[in-house]
Write a protein that holds these residues in place. Structure first.
Motif, short mmCIF file in Angstrom:
data_model
loop_
_atom_site.label_atom_id
_atom_site.label_comp_id
_atom_site.label_asym_id
_atom_site.label_seq_id
_atom_site.Cartn_x
_atom_site.Cartn_y
_atom_site.Cartn_z
N THR A 143 63.89 72.39 -14.10
CA THR A 143 62.55 72.50 -14.66
C THR A 143 61.69 73.29 -13.68
O THR A 143 62.15 73.67 -12.60
CB THR A 143 61.94 71.11 -14.91
N THR A 144 60.46 73.51 -14.05
CA THR A 144 59.52 74.24 -13.20
C THR A 144 58.34 73.34 -12.85
O THR A 144 58.11 72.32 -13.51
CB THR A 144 59.01 75.50 -13.90
N THR A 145 57.60 73.74 -11.85
CA THR A 145 56.40 72.99 -11.46
C THR A 145 55.41 72.94 -12.62
O THR A 145 54.76 71.91 -12.86
CB THR A 145 55.75 73.63 -10.24
N TYR A 146 55.29 74.04 -13.35
CA TYR A 146 54.38 74.12 -14.50
C TYR A 146 54.70 73.03 -15.52
O TYR A 146 53.82 72.30 -15.97
CB TYR A 146 54.50 75.51 -15.12
N SER A 206 44.81 80.34 -14.23
CA SER A 206 45.77 80.62 -13.17
C SER A 206 46.92 79.61 -13.15
O SER A 206 47.95 79.87 -12.53
CB SER A 206 45.07 80.62 -11.81
N PHE A 207 46.74 78.48 -13.83
CA PHE A 207 47.81 77.47 -13.85
C PHE A 207 49.08 78.03 -14.48
O PHE A 207 50.19 77.62 -14.13
CB PHE A 207 47.34 76.23 -14.61
N ALA A 208 48.94 78.98 -15.43
CA ALA A 208 50.11 79.56 -16.07
C ALA A 208 50.98 80.33 -15.08
O ALA A 208 52.16 80.58 -15.34
CB ALA A 208 49.69 80.48 -17.22
N ARG A 209 50.37 80.70 -13.95
CA ARG A 209 51.12 81.49 -12.96
C ARG A 209 51.38 80.69 -11.68
O ARG A 209 51.61 81.27 -10.62
CB ARG A 209 50.34 82.76 -12.62
N ILE A 210 51.34 79.38 -11.78
CA ILE A 210 51.57 78.54 -10.62
C ILE A 210 53.00 78.75 -10.11
O ILE A 210 53.95 78.81 -10.89
CB ILE A 210 51.33 77.05 -10.96
N PRO A 211 53.21 78.89 -8.81
CA PRO A 211 54.57 79.11 -8.28
C PRO A 211 55.46 77.90 -8.53
O PRO A 211 55.01 76.75 -8.51
CB PRO A 211 54.33 79.32 -6.77
#
Length: 568
Positions: free
Chosen positions: A171-174, A157-162
């Protein structure tokens, strides 16, 4: 008065302390990590150097190398030719620069003092420090991408973290979580001194090397052979202004430039060698065999994956995510991806620590010897990643990254000066004691600067800087001569600076360039080494084995050296 006393007390606490009985004096030019290494600290055998160069090969950048040349329109054989020739030249230039460390056991920071002058050596030193800061941050960011893949393999589910960052954050949170985790996991390795790098080298070579082979075999089995990418022929666009010969030359120059920083400070690590043959065997075998094999494995794996997924994935994190269907794949797929991503991540981690953080620590020690040693300097370099903010550089300033990748334009002239001075002018002879003092030093020159090095360095990069500018700006119709010079930048910079530096020294000679000390003041040489060089060794119990006996220490302290005029 009380405030002054507090500052004095603080200064005393943070100043480095050295065992002066082992000649580890700490002053404006010297500390434990800058003096010539004694035999008991020289612990690197051939495998250390094999591992040192292997971590520069077992990485994402080297895996992707063939893609760079194929996208130019070159064929697979032409791309592999560039890689082989480039690796041979890397081994050659690395050995040329590193030999001073093998013979005199000094690093890049001190090595430049006899060419540039004690204060003039800050010019190449500051360039290296800037590169260490920025490349350390960029490597942390790239390693963070691999850590993000590892986390996804464990928790899909980490791949879909908001994404919790606003539009102004590039950048993104991921991505940012991967960077933070990578940075913190790397930090404990900063405490390892270079003398103890054998186990990390061994883990990297086995884990990442076996992982790459397993990945290639899996791809070939599933695809039942390589894909059309493997048979790519020359596909130069009809509108291309360059023929294959010029593009091959540009590729060789690019290959050398990509490792120019590591070539420049080769003596920082060669000085840890037990013997010159350890360096030569480890460097040549790793540069040629491992470096070429990793690029070949990356090419084969990408070609086979093309048959499996219908697209060419050159970037390992992207291919790994596709293999486990962005976290939705089976547990077996995620386990395999975790093993591969973790191997790449650990390699990136230790490559960064060794090539950027530790190298940065050595360079910073040269600026502030009283307060910074390798360990403190490495920590400073690593903390600077937060100041550099690599997410800004990677995702926004692509031009800036291109400039950094082309920084060999400025480094190749430095290598040319170092090589010319050591082999042609000084005949491989160095007066070690004069590298650590300003009074009556042969290397103080004019106010601490050897002015001959400055014009030689400028003349080395002046012809190629124009090509760098138009290439980075992506000018649609750049002047052809400028680009041709840029395609030869490493060789032009090396030879022009070396030649000009040589003739400036002929026209304005420096006296006593080939002089050495009469006595081995620092206990840097074994009795056999001292006899070979022609200097008087210290007492055997002072230089053989780890610490010396007290009697040996006292006798070493009473040695009067040549024209130093004081007891050491």
């Amino acid at each position: 008065m009380a405030l002054r006393q507090r500052f004095a007390s603080l200064d005393h606490k943070i100043r480095l302390k050295g065992d002066e009985a082992q000649h580890e004096q700490t002053d404006a030019w010297s500390n434990r990590d800058l003096i010539p290494l004694p035999p008991w600290r020289r612990t690197w055998g051939w495998f250390h150097f094999y591992g040192f160069w292997a971590i520069a090969s077992l990485n994402i950048a080297n895996w992707q190398t063939p893609s760079t040349f194929l996208t130019m329109g070159l064929s697979v054989p032409q791309a592999m030719l560039i890689i082989v020739v480039g690796r041979i030249l890397i081994a050659l230039f690395s050995t040329l620069v590193a030999w001073a460390g093998l013979e005199w056991h000094i690093g890049f920071t001190v090595q430049n003092r006899y060419s540039w002058g004690l204060r003039g050596s800050y010019i190449p030193l500051l360039q290296r420090i800037l590169l260490n800061f920025i490349w350390n941050a960029v490597q942390c960011w790239n390693g963070g991408r691999l850590i993000a893949v590892c986390i996804t393999a464990i928790w899909p589910s980490f791949a879909r973290i908001p994404n919790t960052f606003g539009p102004d954050m590039p950048t993104t949170t991921y991505e940012f979580v991967g960077f933070v985790v990578f940075w913190f996991l790397s930090t404990p390795f900063l405490l390892i001194r270079p003398e103890k790098f054998k186990i990390p080298f061994l883990v990297v070579c086995l884990w990442c090397g076996l992982g790459m082979l397993a990945w290639m075999i899996w791809a070939l089995v599933v695809a039942k052979g390589v894909g059309p990418l493997w048979n790519s022929g020359q596909k130069l666009p009809a509108s291309s202004p360059w023929g294959s010969s010029w593009l091959i030359m540009a590729g060789i120059n690019q290959t050398l430039g990509g490792l120019a920083a590591g070539i420049t400070n080769g003596s920082d690590f060669s000085r840890y060698a037990r013997a010159p043959k350890s360096y030569v065997i480890g460097t040549i075998t790793s540069c040629l065999i491992t470096g070429v094999l990793v690029s070949l494995i990356g090419l084969v794996t990408a070609a086979a994956a093309q048959k499996i997924y219908g697209e060419v994935y050159w970037n390992p994190p992207d291919l790994l995510m596709v293999m486990m269907d962005n976290g939705n794949g089976s547990s077996k797929a995620r386990a395999g991806v975790f093993f591969l991503a973790a191997g790449f991540a650990f390699t990136a981690m230790f490559e960064n620590i060794c090539g950027n953080a530790v190298a940065g620590g050595i360079d910073l020690a040269g600026l502030f010897p009283r307060y910074i040693d390798i360990r403190r300097g490495a920590i400073i370099t690593f903390v600077a990643a937060w100041i550099v903010q690599p997410w800004q550089l990677i995702n926004r300033a692509t031009t800036f990254i291109s400039v950094l990748s082309s920084f060999s334009v400025f480094l190749a002239p430095i290598i040319g000066i170092m090589t010319c001075d050591y082999y042609l002018l000084r005949k491989r002879r160095v007066r070690l004691t004069h590298l650590y003092k300003t009074k009556n030093s042969s290397y103080y020159f004019w106010n601490g600067v050897n002015w001959r090095a400055i014009p030689a360095w400028i003349c080395g990069w002046a012809p190629t800087i124009g090509g760098l500018v138009v290439t980075v700006r992506l000018d649609p119709t750049p002047p052809r001569p400028l680009v041709q010079l840029y395609f030869l930048a490493f060789f032009i910079g090396f030879f022009i600076s070396a030649i000009i530096f040589y003739f400036l020294n002929v026209l304005f000679p420096v006296p006593d360039m080939d002089q050495i000390d009469d006595v081995d003041v620092y206990g840097s040489f074994s009795p056999a080494e001292a006899r070979k060089i022609g200097i008087i060794p210290l007492d055997d119990d002072t230089i053989v084995g780890k610490p010396a006996a007290e009697d040996g220490r006292r006798s070493a302290e009473n040695v009067v050296v040549g024209d130093m005029g004081s007891k050491v």
